[in-house]
Design a protein around this motif. Structure first.
Motif, PDB file in Angstrom:
ATOM      1  N   THR A 341       0.872  -1.171  -0.076  1.00 41.87           N
ATOM      2  CA  THR A 341      -0.007   0.001   0.142  1.00 41.87           C
ATOM      3  C   THR A 341       0.847   1.267  -0.160  1.00 41.87           C
ATOM      4  O   THR A 341       1.804   1.523   0.825  1.00 41.87           O
ATOM      5  N   LYS A 342       0.579   2.233  -1.074  1.00 43.85           N
ATOM      6  CA  LYS A 342       1.191   3.527  -1.147  1.00 43.85           C
ATOM      7  C   LYS A 342       0.593   4.667  -0.709  1.00 43.85           C
ATOM      8  O   LYS A 342       0.745   5.646  -0.012  1.00 43.85           O
ATOM      9  N   SER A 343      -0.947   4.204  -0.851  1.00 42.74           N
ATOM     10  CA  SER A 343      -1.976   5.467  -0.361  1.00 42.74           C
ATOM     11  C   SER A 343      -3.095   4.867   0.364  1.00 42.74           C
ATOM     12  O   SER A 343      -3.516   3.680  -0.334  1.00 42.74           O
ATOM     13  N   LEU A 344      -3.792   5.511   1.279  1.00 40.47           N
ATOM     14  CA  LEU A 344      -4.835   5.219   1.889  1.00 40.47           C
ATOM     15  C   LEU A 344      -6.073   5.937   1.835  1.00 40.47           C
ATOM     16  O   LEU A 344      -5.755   7.031   2.111  1.00 40.47           O
ATOM     17  N   ILE A 345      -7.171   5.462   1.357  1.00 39.54           N
ATOM     18  CA  ILE A 345      -8.430   6.273   1.245  1.00 39.54           C
ATOM     19  C   ILE A 345      -9.356   5.959   2.155  1.00 39.54           C
ATOM     20  O   ILE A 345      -9.818   4.753   2.146  1.00 39.54           O
ATOM     21  N   PHE A 346      -9.986   6.874   3.048  1.00 42.35           N
ATOM     22  CA  PHE A 346     -10.881   6.625   3.964  1.00 42.35           C
ATOM     23  C   PHE A 346     -12.410   6.980   3.144  1.00 42.35           C
ATOM     24  O   PHE A 346     -12.594   8.259   2.892  1.00 42.35           O
ATOM     25  N   GLY A 347     -13.460   6.275   2.848  1.00 40.54           N
ATOM     26  CA  GLY A 347     -14.278   6.423   1.945  1.00 40.54           C
ATOM     27  C   GLY A 347     -14.229   5.948   0.694  1.00 40.54           C
ATOM     28  O   GLY A 347     -13.242   4.980   0.339  1.00 40.54           O
ATOM     29  N   GLY A 348     -15.190   6.360  -0.085  1.00 38.72           N
ATOM     30  CA  GLY A 348     -14.948   5.873  -1.681  1.00 38.72           C
ATOM     31  C   GLY A 348     -13.930   6.693  -2.433  1.00 38.72           C
ATOM     32  O   GLY A 348     -13.492   7.629  -1.861  1.00 38.72           O
ATOM     33  N   PRO A 349     -13.630   6.230  -3.655  1.00 45.22           N
ATOM     34  CA  PRO A 349     -12.738   7.115  -4.578  1.00 45.22           C
ATOM     35  C   PRO A 349     -13.228   8.247  -4.809  1.00 45.22           C
ATOM     36  O   PRO A 349     -12.346   9.059  -5.418  1.00 45.22           O
ATOM     37  N   LEU A 350     -14.493   8.725  -4.651  1.00 46.00           N
ATOM     38  CA  LEU A 350     -14.643   9.962  -5.349  1.00 46.00           C
ATOM     39  C   LEU A 350     -14.897  11.106  -4.091  1.00 46.00           C
ATOM     40  O   LEU A 350     -14.782  12.263  -4.105  1.00 46.00           O
ATOM     41  N   MET A 351     -15.607  10.689  -2.910  1.00 46.28           N
ATOM     42  CA  MET A 351     -15.556  11.414  -1.937  1.00 46.28           C
ATOM     43  C   MET A 351     -14.891  11.090  -0.758  1.00 46.28           C
ATOM     44  O   MET A 351     -14.893  11.790   0.404  1.00 46.28           O
ATOM     45  N   GLY A 352     -13.904  10.060  -0.617  1.00 42.58           N
ATOM     46  CA  GLY A 352     -13.053   9.826   0.229  1.00 42.58           C
ATOM     47  C   GLY A 352     -12.015  10.696   0.597  1.00 42.58           C
ATOM     48  O   GLY A 352     -11.557  11.654  -0.364  1.00 42.58           O
ATOM     49  N   VAL A 353     -11.212  10.572   1.570  1.00 42.15           N
ATOM     50  CA  VAL A 353     -10.064  11.521   2.146  1.00 42.15           C
ATOM     51  C   VAL A 353      -8.767  10.397   2.162  1.00 42.15           C
ATOM     52  O   VAL A 353      -8.986   9.371   2.727  1.00 42.15           O
ATOM     53  N   GLU A 354      -7.788  11.049   1.753  1.00 41.10           N
ATOM     54  CA  GLU A 354      -6.575  10.091   1.820  1.00 41.10           C
ATOM     55  C   GLU A 354      -6.124  10.463   3.250  1.00 41.10           C
ATOM     56  O   GLU A 354      -5.900  11.600   3.593  1.00 41.10           O
ATOM     57  N   LEU A 355      -5.675   9.577   3.610  1.00 39.42           N
ATOM     58  CA  LEU A 355      -4.859   9.446   5.197  1.00 39.42           C
ATOM     59  C   LEU A 355      -3.408   9.551   5.249  1.00 39.42           C
ATOM     60  O   LEU A 355      -2.778   9.232   4.218  1.00 39.42           O
ATOM     61  N   SER A 372      -4.273   1.398  -1.945  1.00 37.77           N
ATOM     62  CA  SER A 372      -3.989   1.438  -3.418  1.00 37.77           C
ATOM     63  C   SER A 372      -2.320   1.446  -3.682  1.00 37.77           C
ATOM     64  O   SER A 372      -1.553   1.911  -2.601  1.00 37.77           O
ATOM     65  N   GLN A 373      -1.805   0.985  -4.805  1.00 37.43           N
ATOM     66  CA  GLN A 373      -0.577   0.570  -4.765  1.00 37.43           C
ATOM     67  C   GLN A 373       0.170   2.002  -5.306  1.00 37.43           C
ATOM     68  O   GLN A 373       1.328   2.072  -5.609  1.00 37.43           O
ATOM     69  N   SER A 374      -0.572   2.937  -5.839  1.00 37.04           N
ATOM     70  CA  SER A 374      -0.189   3.900  -6.528  1.00 37.04           C
ATOM     71  C   SER A 374       0.029   4.885  -5.289  1.00 37.04           C
ATOM     72  O   SER A 374      -0.303   5.012  -4.145  1.00 37.04           O
ATOM     73  N   GLN A 375       1.258   5.977  -5.610  1.00 32.18           N
ATOM     74  CA  GLN A 375       1.590   6.889  -4.684  1.00 32.18           C
ATOM     75  C   GLN A 375       0.221   7.739  -4.275  1.00 32.18           C
ATOM     76  O   GLN A 375       0.382   8.139  -3.001  1.00 32.18           O
ATOM     77  N   THR A 376      -0.497   8.112  -5.133  1.00 30.78           N
ATOM     78  CA  THR A 376      -1.572   9.040  -5.102  1.00 30.78           C
ATOM     79  C   THR A 376      -2.497   8.423  -6.240  1.00 30.78           C
ATOM     80  O   THR A 376      -2.114   8.271  -7.499  1.00 30.78           O
ATOM     81  N   LEU A 377      -3.976   8.967  -6.041  1.00 31.14           N
ATOM     82  CA  LEU A 377      -5.013   8.647  -6.805  1.00 31.14           C
ATOM     83  C   LEU A 377      -5.111   9.880  -7.836  1.00 31.14           C
ATOM     84  O   LEU A 377      -5.773  10.053  -8.769  1.00 31.14           O
ATOM     85  N   LEU A 378      -4.502  10.970  -7.485  1.00 26.38           N
ATOM     86  CA  LEU A 378      -4.458  12.353  -8.274  1.00 26.38           C
ATOM     87  C   LEU A 378      -3.581  12.490  -9.479  1.00 26.38           C
ATOM     88  O   LEU A 378      -2.169  12.067  -9.030  1.00 26.38           O
TER      89      LEU A 378
END
Length: 564
Positions: A341-355, A372-378
């Motif tokens: 895991t490179k990035s964690l999201i609390f909530g869904g991919p659209l409204m969640g926040v990255e921890l 997610s294995q990606s560093q960031t989803l953005l």
């Protein structure tokens, strides 16, 4: 699926329901990505060695601990409280410490937390069985609301607002329609759908409790047409009741409160208006299940259903105790998940926040964790090309381009006038933006700035009011002193004259009666006049004597003249 829709229509026609819906016209239709997590039953997450319970449950609402370090606690025991709202121990153990720990927020901030070292026995508090009530209608609605507050139930759909406050506010209005939100329209989140597939009967019992509390004439359960198994279980659970299941097209964000009210009731909320003011009350299916457990089983809110998904591990739905560190949940799905895991999201991919920290605990609003294995989803942000796609999909009918410009330039009043407060932060604009502009992030920052400005204005108004009240008190004190002084002068002027003594009488003359008051006043005036004339005569005589003495002293002596 067509057979399920026909079954739903047949059941509704038998009950006399002829509801016309108005599905969401705008919005997006992203990939659902829920099949993997729904392929398995809900699993129970193993008990963690340490549970971290943040005392901050909703925005600035922070509870006060009622336990001390080293104190032994049992599952379901109250460990923090404020105005009747409680936090309970999710398992038995010992309070290790009460200190600041990281909690679910994108900035990596810390909050006061109660840390419990579990003993592995998971023993319930003995008072839990005493709270259970099979017949909820034997209690008053206000008594049930108090039980919901004591159970520490918050909105489990994502907002986290204390449920008892929302219900108490709704009881002050005439609620005509109760809406139960089972849409769960955001991709990757399948917690509510899994709950309906396995525990639909308990959810419906919780809905009946809500209907009894609010005295709602109509009860609607809204669900998307893509949830086949959940629809089947739900239709079976509501059979024989007056609860209506409404199937809506799958489109994001049709599960938003405002859009759901528009689709089902054809009513629109004005800016800042609450649904209760138009006779509507909304709750989530997970909240309904928590209410069932609190009222019928006596169990407080100590766990919830959460979807764990992402490309770094195998997706599943788990029942997790509140306060469980995220790292424990990830390792349950995959032992090497934390390394991947490179990035964690609390909530869904659209409204969640990255921890910012994987040690954050699961809370009541954690309906999904994305690893997610990606560093960031953005993706890298580019300049706006004015395509207008964001305005076409905005469910609130806003102009995201103008709001973005106002947010970037710090034009706060322009952003407010443009309806920024009406933005539901659904992320649909982010999804369709070809320039990968994080519009929602800009809006959240601008909303925070507007809240700060409003707070400063409120404080300034508060101190201005205090200053005006202080000046009013000073003016009142001055006016009181002047009035007291003027009354004293008037009383002194009206007071009787000092007694007069004469040669004939040695005793003090008493105050004249009302019959001789005028005569006494004339005698006093004549006496004063004669005294003044006598004084003037004595002064003239003394002056004449002085002049005569001066004249004699200035005349030459006779003997002195003879000598000369």
């Amino acid at each position: 699926m067509n057979s399920l829709i026909r079954l739903s229509r047949r059941l509704r026609n038998q009950a006399g329901y002829t509801r016309k819906t108005r599905p969401l016209r705008r919005g997006i239709t992203p990939p659902i990505n829920k099949s993997d997590s729904l392929s398995k039953a809900i699993q129970k997450l193993p008990l963690a060695k340490e549970l971290v319970l943040p005392l901050r449950v909703y925005q600035s609402l922070t509870l006060e601990p009622v336990v001390k370090e080293g104190e032994a606690v049992l599952k379901g025991q109250v460990i923090a409280s404020l105005d009747g709202f409680n936090i309970h121990a999710p398992s038995s153990g010992t309070v290790a410490t009460i200190e600041d720990r990281p909690y679910a927020n994108p900035a990596g901030l810390y909050a006061p937390c109660i840390v419990i070292n579990t003993d592995g026995m998971d023993r319930w508090h003995p008072s839990i069985s005493d709270r259970a009530s099979e017949n909820f209608n034997e209690r008053s609605p206000y008594a049930l609301i108090e039980l919901i507050a004591e159970a520490g139930i918050t909105g489990l759909g994502g907002a986290g607002f204390p449920c008892h406050q929302k219900l108490h506010s709704a009881t002050q209005h005439n609620i005509d329609t109760l809406i139960i939100n089972a849409m769960e329209c955001e991709p990757s989140i399948a917690a509510d759908e899994a709950l309906l597939q396995e525990r639909a009967t308990q959810v419906v019992e919780g809905i009946k409790i809500l209907q009894y509390i609010l005295h709602a004439k109509t009860c609607l359960v809204a669900i998307e047409d893509s949830k086949d198994a959940a629809i089947k279980q739900l239709l079976s659970a509501v059979e024989g009741s007056d609860i209506e299941v409404v199937i809506l097209p799958t489109r994001y964000p049709s599960g938003s409160e405002q859009q759901l009210i528009k689709a089902l009731c054809d009513k629109e909320l004005a800016r800042g208006q609450l649904p209760a003011s138009i006779g509507v009350h909304c709750q989530n299916v997970a909240t309904s299940y928590a209410i069932f457990e609190a009222i019928c089983l006596g169990r407080p809110l100590v766990s919830r259903i959460t979807t764990i998904t992402g490309d770094a591990l195998a997706s599943c739905n788990v029942e997790v105790l509140l306060g469980t560190p995220v790292v424990d949940a990830l390792e349950f799905c995959d032992e090497n998940a934390l390394e991947k895991t490179k990035s964690l999201i609390f909530g869904g991919p659209l409204m969640g926040v990255e921890l910012a920290n994987e040690l954050c605990p699961v809370n009541a609003t954690t309906n999904c964790i994305i690893a997610s294995q990606s560093q960031t989803l953005l993706k890298p942000e580019q300049d706006c090309i004015r395509c207008g796609f964001c305005a076409q999909v905005c469910p609130a009918y806003l102009l995201p381009q103008q709001l973005l410009l106002a947010s970037q330039q710090g034009a706060h009043e322009q952003a407010r006038a443009g309806g920024l407060q009406d933005c539901i932060e659904c992320g649909a604009c982010n999804y369709v933006c070809p320039s990968h502009i994080p519009l929602v992030q800009y809006y959240r920052a601008e909303k925070a700035e507007l809240r700060n400005l409003d707070a400063m204005a409120s404080r300034a108004q508060h101190w201005q009011q205090r200053f005006e009240n202080h000046q009013a008190r000073l003016d009142k004190q001055k006016a009181t002193a002047l009035d007291r002084r003027s009354r004293a002068l008037r009383m002194r002027a009206k007071a009787p004259q000092a007694p007069i003594k004469t040669d004939l009488h040695d005793e003090q003359i008493k105050a004249p009666s009302s019959a001789t008051a005028e005569t006494s006043a004339v005698l006093s005036a004549d006496q004063a006049k004669s005294d003044i004339q006598a004084a003037l005569a004595r002064a003239r005589a003394k002056k004449a004597q002085q002049q005569q003495s001066t004249a004699i002293s200035d005349k030459p002596h006779p003997k002195s003249e003879e000598k000369e």
